[in-house]
Design a protein around this motif. Sequence first.
Motif, mmCIF file in Angstrom:
data_model
loop_
_atom_site.group_PDB
_atom_site.id
_atom_site.type_symbol
_atom_site.label_atom_id
_atom_site.label_comp_id
_atom_site.label_asym_id
_atom_site.label_seq_id
_atom_site.Cartn_x
_atom_site.Cartn_y
_atom_site.Cartn_z
ATOM 1 N N GLU A 193 0.826 -1.210 0.000
ATOM 2 C CA GLU A 193 0.000 0.000 0.000
ATOM 3 C C GLU A 193 0.862 1.262 0.000
ATOM 4 O OE1 GLU A 193 -4.015 1.776 1.153
ATOM 5 O OE2 GLU A 193 -3.323 0.034 0.033
ATOM 6 N N GLU A 194 1.845 1.267 0.911
ATOM 7 C CA GLU A 194 2.756 2.415 1.024
ATOM 8 C C GLU A 194 3.511 2.629 -0.287
ATOM 9 O OE1 GLU A 194 3.522 4.708 3.490
ATOM 10 O OE2 GLU A 194 1.636 3.959 4.314
ATOM 11 N N ALA A 195 3.999 1.549 -0.865
ATOM 12 C CA ALA A 195 4.762 1.630 -2.107
ATOM 13 C C ALA A 195 3.897 2.187 -3.234
ATOM 14 C CB ALA A 195 5.307 0.245 -2.467
ATOM 15 N N LYS A 196 2.634 1.734 -3.274
ATOM 16 C CA LYS A 196 1.717 2.203 -4.317
ATOM 17 C C LYS A 196 1.431 3.679 -4.158
ATOM 18 C CE LYS A 196 -0.762 -1.999 -5.594
ATOM 19 N NZ LYS A 196 -1.881 -2.871 -5.214
ATOM 20 N N LYS A 197 1.198 4.081 -2.883
ATOM 21 C CA LYS A 197 0.920 5.491 -2.595
ATOM 22 C C LYS A 197 2.078 6.370 -3.046
ATOM 23 C CE LYS A 197 -1.143 5.169 1.692
ATOM 24 N NZ LYS A 197 -1.072 5.598 3.098
ATOM 25 N N ALA A 198 3.294 5.852 -2.867
ATOM 26 C CA ALA A 198 4.488 6.620 -3.214
ATOM 27 C C ALA A 198 4.794 6.535 -4.707
ATOM 28 C CB ALA A 198 5.677 6.109 -2.398
ATOM 29 N N GLY A 199 4.050 5.703 -5.415
ATOM 30 C CA GLY A 199 4.280 5.521 -6.833
ATOM 31 C C GLY A 199 5.522 4.716 -7.142
ATOM 32 N N ALA A 200 5.918 3.861 -6.217
ATOM 33 C CA ALA A 200 7.132 3.058 -6.380
ATOM 34 C C ALA A 200 6.873 1.852 -7.270
ATOM 35 C CB ALA A 200 7.633 2.603 -5.015
ATOM 36 N N SER A 201 7.937 1.350 -7.857
ATOM 37 C CA SER A 201 7.793 0.191 -8.738
ATOM 38 C C SER A 201 7.991 -1.117 -7.986
ATOM 39 C CB SER A 201 8.778 0.285 -9.897
ATOM 40 O OG SER A 201 10.093 0.442 -9.403
ATOM 41 N N SER A 202 8.682 -1.070 -6.846
ATOM 42 C CA SER A 202 8.856 -2.288 -6.046
ATOM 43 C C SER A 202 9.234 -1.953 -4.608
ATOM 44 C CB SER A 202 9.943 -3.178 -6.656
ATOM 45 O OG SER A 202 11.197 -2.553 -6.518
ATOM 46 N N VAL A 203 8.976 -2.938 -3.721
ATOM 47 C CA VAL A 203 9.423 -2.840 -2.329
ATOM 48 C C VAL A 203 10.715 -3.650 -2.220
ATOM 49 C CG1 VAL A 203 8.854 -3.337 0.080
ATOM 50 C CG2 VAL A 203 7.042 -2.709 -1.518
ATOM 51 N N ASP A 204 11.776 -3.005 -1.688
ATOM 52 C CA ASP A 204 13.065 -3.696 -1.578
ATOM 53 C C ASP A 204 13.300 -4.302 -0.204
ATOM 54 O OD1 ASP A 204 13.738 -2.987 -4.171
ATOM 55 O OD2 ASP A 204 14.400 -1.011 -3.498
ATOM 56 N N LYS A 205 12.834 -3.588 0.800
ATOM 57 C CA LYS A 205 13.116 -4.042 2.149
ATOM 58 C C LYS A 205 12.014 -3.597 3.094
ATOM 59 C CE LYS A 205 16.746 -3.852 5.625
ATOM 60 N NZ LYS A 205 17.977 -3.177 6.032
ATOM 61 N N ILE A 206 11.639 -4.477 4.006
ATOM 62 C CA ILE A 206 10.654 -4.139 5.032
ATOM 63 C C ILE A 206 11.302 -4.384 6.394
ATOM 64 C CG2 ILE A 206 8.346 -4.593 5.955
ATOM 65 C CD1 ILE A 206 7.651 -5.901 3.244
ATOM 66 N N SER A 207 11.423 -3.312 7.183
ATOM 67 C CA SER A 207 11.992 -3.441 8.523
ATOM 68 C C SER A 207 10.864 -3.529 9.534
ATOM 69 C CB SER A 207 12.888 -2.250 8.852
ATOM 70 O OG SER A 207 13.962 -2.221 7.941
ATOM 71 N N ILE A 208 10.866 -4.590 10.301
ATOM 72 C CA ILE A 208 9.771 -4.875 11.221
ATOM 73 C C ILE A 208 10.288 -4.866 12.662
ATOM 74 C CG2 ILE A 208 8.097 -6.647 11.934
ATOM 75 C CD1 ILE A 208 8.497 -7.658 8.895
ATOM 76 N N VAL A 209 9.533 -4.219 13.537
ATOM 77 C CA VAL A 209 9.853 -4.270 14.963
ATOM 78 C C VAL A 209 8.954 -5.325 15.598
ATOM 79 C CG1 VAL A 209 9.847 -2.972 17.132
ATOM 80 C CG2 VAL A 209 10.555 -1.849 15.008
ATOM 81 N N LEU A 210 9.579 -6.292 16.256
ATOM 82 C CA LEU A 210 8.846 -7.446 16.769
ATOM 83 C C LEU A 210 9.149 -7.653 18.249
ATOM 84 C CD1 LEU A 210 7.089 -9.937 16.155
ATOM 85 C CD2 LEU A 210 9.151 -11.104 15.397
ATOM 86 N N GLY A 211 8.130 -7.489 19.075
ATOM 87 C CA GLY A 211 8.299 -7.677 20.516
ATOM 88 C C GLY A 211 8.222 -9.138 20.908
ATOM 89 N N GLU A 212 8.976 -9.471 21.927
ATOM 90 C CA GLU A 212 9.028 -10.855 22.408
ATOM 91 C C GLU A 212 7.660 -11.351 22.869
ATOM 92 O OE1 GLU A 212 11.749 -11.285 25.695
ATOM 93 O OE2 GLU A 212 10.940 -13.259 26.190
ATOM 94 N N LEU A 213 6.860 -10.461 23.453
ATOM 95 C CA LEU A 213 5.585 -10.876 24.043
ATOM 96 C C LEU A 213 4.467 -11.061 23.019
ATOM 97 C CD1 LEU A 213 5.446 -8.720 27.288
ATOM 98 C CD2 LEU A 213 6.111 -11.105 27.042
ATOM 99 N N THR A 214 4.719 -10.727 21.754
ATOM 100 C CA THR A 214 3.684 -10.922 20.740
ATOM 101 C C THR A 214 3.470 -12.407 20.470
ATOM 102 O OG1 THR A 214 5.334 -10.803 18.978
ATOM 103 C CG2 THR A 214 4.193 -8.755 19.551
ATOM 104 N N GLY A 215 4.481 -13.221 20.764
ATOM 105 C CA GLY A 215 4.385 -14.645 20.501
ATOM 106 C C GLY A 215 4.546 -14.969 19.026
#
Length: 124
Positions: A16-38
């Motif tokens: 969605e973000e890439a489309k909004k920005a008019g990008a042709s592809s997503v290269d990298k997604i950085s995710i924050v992941l908490g230990e308690l999310t399981g």
Amino acid sequence: MHELSVTQSILDMAVEEAKKAGASSVDKISIVLGELTGIAEDCVRFYFDIIKKDTLAENAQLSFSHVPAVLKCKKCGYEFERQTFSFTCPKCGSPGVLIDKGKELYIDHIEVSFDGNKVGKEHT
Ligand SMILES: [Zn+2]
């Protein structure tokens, strides 16, 4: 199957973000992941490889930042990371309680390409 729906929303958001920005592809997604999310990083990676096909994120790399659970001592107020399975305060030996850290799960930022030009984009 919880990880599948989580992975699907991560993918959807990034695309969605890439489309909004008019990008042709997503290269990298950085995710924050908490230990308690399981949520297990391996599972997210596994599902991502399956569902990313034929999307803008087909060639995207996943990068994870892990947030450990934090305990707070009821007696002295000291905050500490859980050591293995002990909930005991390292300062005074009283039992600690979990506070709201380690429950994070969100996209920190994504990197997209515009016809081959890489640009970082903050996710807000
Ligand atoms: Zn203490």
